[in-house]
Design a protein around this motif. Structure first.
Motif, PDB file in Angstrom:
ATOM      1  N   ALA A 251       0.704  -1.107   0.003  1.00 11.79           N
ATOM      2  CA  ALA A 251      -0.096  -0.216   0.030  1.00 11.79           C
ATOM      3  C   ALA A 251       0.819   1.356   0.212  1.00 11.79           C
ATOM      4  O   ALA A 251       0.575   2.251  -0.613  1.00 11.79           O
ATOM      5  CB  ALA A 251      -0.970   0.093   1.246  1.00 11.79           C
ATOM      6  N   TYR A 252       2.106   1.223   0.433  1.00  9.63           N
ATOM      7  CA  TYR A 252       2.822   2.355   0.769  1.00  9.63           C
ATOM      8  C   TYR A 252       3.598   2.287  -0.421  1.00  9.63           C
ATOM      9  O   TYR A 252       4.160   3.702  -0.834  1.00  9.63           O
ATOM     10  CB  TYR A 252       3.582   2.357   2.029  1.00  9.63           C
ATOM     11  CG  TYR A 252       2.964   2.902   3.189  1.00  9.63           C
ATOM     12  CD1 TYR A 252       1.927   2.209   3.845  1.00  9.63           C
ATOM     13  CD2 TYR A 252       3.212   4.155   3.700  1.00  9.63           C
ATOM     14  CE1 TYR A 252       1.061   2.815   4.748  1.00  9.63           C
ATOM     15  CE2 TYR A 252       2.581   4.862   4.658  1.00  9.63           C
ATOM     16  CZ  TYR A 252       1.492   4.230   5.310  1.00  9.63           C
ATOM     17  OH  TYR A 252       0.831   4.495   6.283  1.00  9.63           O
ATOM     18  N   ASP A 253       4.179   1.373  -1.143  1.00 14.66           N
ATOM     19  CA  ASP A 253       4.752   1.418  -2.504  1.00 14.66           C
ATOM     20  C   ASP A 253       3.876   1.982  -3.392  1.00 14.66           C
ATOM     21  O   ASP A 253       4.437   2.925  -4.080  1.00 14.66           O
ATOM     22  CB  ASP A 253       4.971  -0.021  -2.890  1.00 14.66           C
ATOM     23  CG  ASP A 253       5.864  -1.057  -2.221  1.00 14.66           C
ATOM     24  OD1 ASP A 253       6.894  -0.451  -1.579  1.00 14.66           O
ATOM     25  OD2 ASP A 253       5.846  -2.152  -2.519  1.00 14.66           O
ATOM     26  N   TYR A 254       2.408   1.852  -3.233  1.00 16.97           N
ATOM     27  CA  TYR A 254       1.627   2.781  -4.120  1.00 16.97           C
ATOM     28  C   TYR A 254       1.780   4.230  -4.229  1.00 16.97           C
ATOM     29  O   TYR A 254       1.854   4.839  -4.937  1.00 16.97           O
ATOM     30  CB  TYR A 254       0.347   2.125  -4.353  1.00 16.97           C
ATOM     31  CG  TYR A 254      -0.527   2.304  -5.449  1.00 16.97           C
ATOM     32  CD1 TYR A 254      -0.643   1.269  -6.605  1.00 16.97           C
ATOM     33  CD2 TYR A 254      -1.082   3.457  -5.805  1.00 16.97           C
ATOM     34  CE1 TYR A 254      -1.205   1.383  -7.714  1.00 16.97           C
ATOM     35  CE2 TYR A 254      -1.898   3.607  -6.732  1.00 16.97           C
ATOM     36  CZ  TYR A 254      -2.246   2.706  -7.825  1.00 16.97           C
ATOM     37  OH  TYR A 254      -2.743   2.866  -9.083  1.00 16.97           O
ATOM     38  N   LYS A 255       1.585   4.506  -2.789  1.00 17.09           N
ATOM     39  CA  LYS A 255       1.642   5.954  -2.425  1.00 17.09           C
ATOM     40  C   LYS A 255       3.104   6.518  -2.908  1.00 17.09           C
ATOM     41  O   LYS A 255       3.034   7.781  -3.394  1.00 17.09           O
ATOM     42  CB  LYS A 255       1.756   6.150  -0.895  1.00 17.09           C
ATOM     43  CG  LYS A 255       0.173   5.914  -0.368  1.00 17.09           C
ATOM     44  CD  LYS A 255       0.201   6.047   1.020  1.00 17.09           C
ATOM     45  CE  LYS A 255      -0.981   5.740   1.935  1.00 17.09           C
ATOM     46  NZ  LYS A 255      -1.086   6.040   3.193  1.00 17.09           N
ATOM     47  N   LEU A 256       4.015   5.989  -2.743  1.00 22.91           N
ATOM     48  CA  LEU A 256       5.224   6.461  -3.347  1.00 22.91           C
ATOM     49  C   LEU A 256       5.507   6.682  -4.799  1.00 22.91           C
ATOM     50  O   LEU A 256       5.974   7.532  -5.165  1.00 22.91           O
ATOM     51  CB  LEU A 256       6.574   5.446  -2.554  1.00 22.91           C
ATOM     52  CG  LEU A 256       8.078   6.150  -3.040  1.00 22.91           C
ATOM     53  CD1 LEU A 256       8.310   7.285  -2.341  1.00 22.91           C
ATOM     54  CD2 LEU A 256       8.853   4.905  -2.491  1.00 22.91           C
ATOM     55  N   MET A 257       5.047   5.661  -5.429  1.00 24.37           N
ATOM     56  CA  MET A 257       5.563   5.154  -6.726  1.00 24.37           C
ATOM     57  C   MET A 257       4.484   5.685  -7.825  1.00 24.37           C
ATOM     58  O   MET A 257       4.662   5.467  -9.085  1.00 24.37           O
ATOM     59  CB  MET A 257       6.119   3.820  -7.124  1.00 24.37           C
ATOM     60  CG  MET A 257       7.050   3.244  -6.024  1.00 24.37           C
ATOM     61  SD  MET A 257       8.704   4.180  -6.350  1.00 24.37           S
ATOM     62  CE  MET A 257       9.055   3.225  -8.048  1.00 24.37           C
ATOM     63  N   CYS A 258       3.445   6.113  -7.262  1.00 32.21           N
ATOM     64  CA  CYS A 258       2.274   6.303  -8.445  1.00 32.21           C
ATOM     65  C   CYS A 258       1.807   7.775  -8.083  1.00 32.21           C
ATOM     66  O   CYS A 258       1.547   8.258  -6.814  1.00 32.21           O
ATOM     67  CB  CYS A 258       1.109   5.408  -8.282  1.00 32.21           C
ATOM     68  SG  CYS A 258       1.481   3.773  -8.736  1.00 32.21           S
ATOM     69  N   PRO A 259       1.403   8.554  -9.145  1.00 29.26           N
ATOM     70  CA  PRO A 259       1.449   8.136 -10.401  1.00 29.26           C
ATOM     71  C   PRO A 259       2.955   8.211 -11.215  1.00 29.26           C
ATOM     72  O   PRO A 259       3.148   7.933 -12.465  1.00 29.26           O
ATOM     73  CB  PRO A 259       0.531   9.043 -11.274  1.00 29.26           C
ATOM     74  CG  PRO A 259       0.613  10.363 -10.333  1.00 29.26           C
ATOM     75  CD  PRO A 259       1.064   9.962  -9.130  1.00 29.26           C
ATOM     76  N   ASN A 260       3.826   8.876 -10.634  1.00 32.79           N
ATOM     77  CA  ASN A 260       5.248   8.962 -11.045  1.00 32.79           C
ATOM     78  C   ASN A 260       6.049   8.278 -10.235  1.00 32.79           C
ATOM     79  O   ASN A 260       6.042   8.071  -8.960  1.00 32.79           O
ATOM     80  CB  ASN A 260       5.480  10.658 -11.028  1.00 32.79           C
ATOM     81  CG  ASN A 260       4.703  11.306 -11.912  1.00 32.79           C
ATOM     82  OD1 ASN A 260       4.068  10.702 -13.026  1.00 32.79           O
ATOM     83  ND2 ASN A 260       4.206  12.549 -11.554  1.00 32.79           N
ATOM     84  N   ASN A 261       7.210   7.848 -10.712  1.00 35.60           N
ATOM     85  CA  ASN A 261       8.379   7.226 -10.214  1.00 35.60           C
ATOM     86  C   ASN A 261       9.517   8.157  -9.556  1.00 35.60           C
ATOM     87  O   ASN A 261      10.193   8.736 -10.647  1.00 35.60           O
ATOM     88  CB  ASN A 261       8.866   5.961 -11.198  1.00 35.60           C
ATOM     89  CG  ASN A 261      10.108   5.418 -10.541  1.00 35.60           C
ATOM     90  OD1 ASN A 261      10.660   5.770  -9.480  1.00 35.60           O
ATOM     91  ND2 ASN A 261      10.792   4.436 -11.308  1.00 35.60           N
TER      92      ASN A 261
END
Length: 350
Positions: free
Chosen positions: A218-228
């Motif tokens: 869930a935190y991967d998504y917050k960090l990596m979306c929509p931009n890397n």
């Protein structure tokens, strides 16, 4: 003339020796906990988490074996990513046997909403008395964007205490196409301490390695979306021991890592879904594991040479606590070695 030539050759040899120094990383076997030892080309060191407490000091003994093999006289930075037992370990026992100059963490355990455990209280007591114990020691609380000042390698704090870097790193920030095909995972309140994890990006010249400890999907998504915001790396220290709850495609497949290092145990981590996510990542060449994953079976484990502790190494069914060692050069070339059998593979800079 001969003396001058000899002096010149000696100077060249010393220069080459300095130039040849590597960033060395040891993924220590703590049976599905986390413990990574980093030694910079300057000789300064970091111990990132210390495995489990108990077991008659098993993980402390394994750490001491590794730090002695690395030729260290002290640990310069002891970094505790978060306060779950498989990371916090037994810091008082470790520091009674080996000195550490600095302790780094994300702040008080209360910040995660959890009641401090007895193990955390023992850790905090030792941490807060660092000046008295070591005379030169201290405690550092880090936030995203901070750097841990180890000479010879840039160590950037990307996540800490549930927060993340506010802006993309230089050269990063492009749209992450994996976000469009990946559904965000719900947060897991029961495991909130995982998501307090200190996550670190190591950079030395052209070499980059990412380690997010126990940060979950869930935190991967917050960090990596929509931009890397991170860009690509050479090596990914697989999050949360390779458990399926912690390895999202939006991170693992967006990094374009060439190698994944997994600090799993035989029955913890190394999940089949994680394996598929990593194998499907663009640019992924090899996965190295501290243990054979029983749940993964032959279809979701690498060849034995890429496993430090394969099933059945010990005649009684255990293991011999072998580690995986990575040695990186500033030009981006790196070598990974299995301490069990000496098998190694070098990845030339592309």
């Amino acid at each position: 003339m001969k003396i001058a030539l000899a002096m010149l050759l000696a100077a060249v040899s010393m220069h080459l020796a300095r130039a040849a120094k590597t960033l060395d990383v040891y993924d220590i076997d703590v049976e599905g906990g986390k413990c990574v030892l980093i030694v910079s080309p300057s000789g300064e060191s970091m111990l990132f988490d210390v495995g489990w407490p108990g077991f008659n000091g098993r993980d402390t003994d394994r750490i001491l074996t590794a730090v002695k093999a690395a030729g260290l006289k002290q640990i310069d930075y002891l970094v505790i990513s978060h306060y779950d037992l498989d990371h916090l370990g037994d810091v008082p026992l470790l520091l009674s046997k080996w000195a550490a100059k600095h302790i780094v963490d994300h702040g008080p355990m209360e910040a995660s909403g959890k009641t401090p455990s007895n193990q955390y209280k023992a850790y905090a007591a030792v941490r807060d008395s660092m000046d008295h114990m070591n005379h030169t020691g201290d405690h550092i609380t880090v936030t995203p964007g901070d750097r841990i000042p180890i000479k010879g390698v840039d160590v950037l704090v990307v996540t800490a205490a549930g927060k993340r870097i506010a802006k993309p790193l230089k050269g990063a920030g492009a749209p992450n196409p994996v976000c469009a095909t990946t559904r965000p995972e719900p947060e897991r309140p029961s495991d909130i301490e995982d998501n307090m994890s200190i996550g670190l990006l190591f950079t030395m010249g052209k070499f980059r390695m990412l380690d997010f400890a126990d940060l979950e999907s869930a935190y991967d998504y917050k960090l990596m979306c929509p931009n890397n915001p991170i860009g690509s790396v050479d090596v990914y220290q697989v999050s949360i021991h390779g458990q399926d709850k912690g390895v999202s495609p939006v991170l693992a497949q967006a990094l374009h890592a060439r190698v994944a290092l997994m600090g799993n145990g035989p029955r913890k981590g190394g999940g089949p879904q994680t394996w598929e996510t990593l194998r499907g990542a663009p640019g992924m060449e090899d996965i190295w594991q501290v243990h054979y994953s029983v749940a993964g079976g032959r279809e979701h484990n690498p060849p034995d040479n890429y496993i430090a502790n394969p099933e059945g190494v010990h005649p009684e069914g255990g293991d011999e606590a072998h580690w995986i060692k990575l040695s990186a050069q500033p030009n981006g070339t790196f070598t990974v070695t299995n301490s069990r059998n000496g098998f190694s593979k070098t990845y030339q800079r592309k």
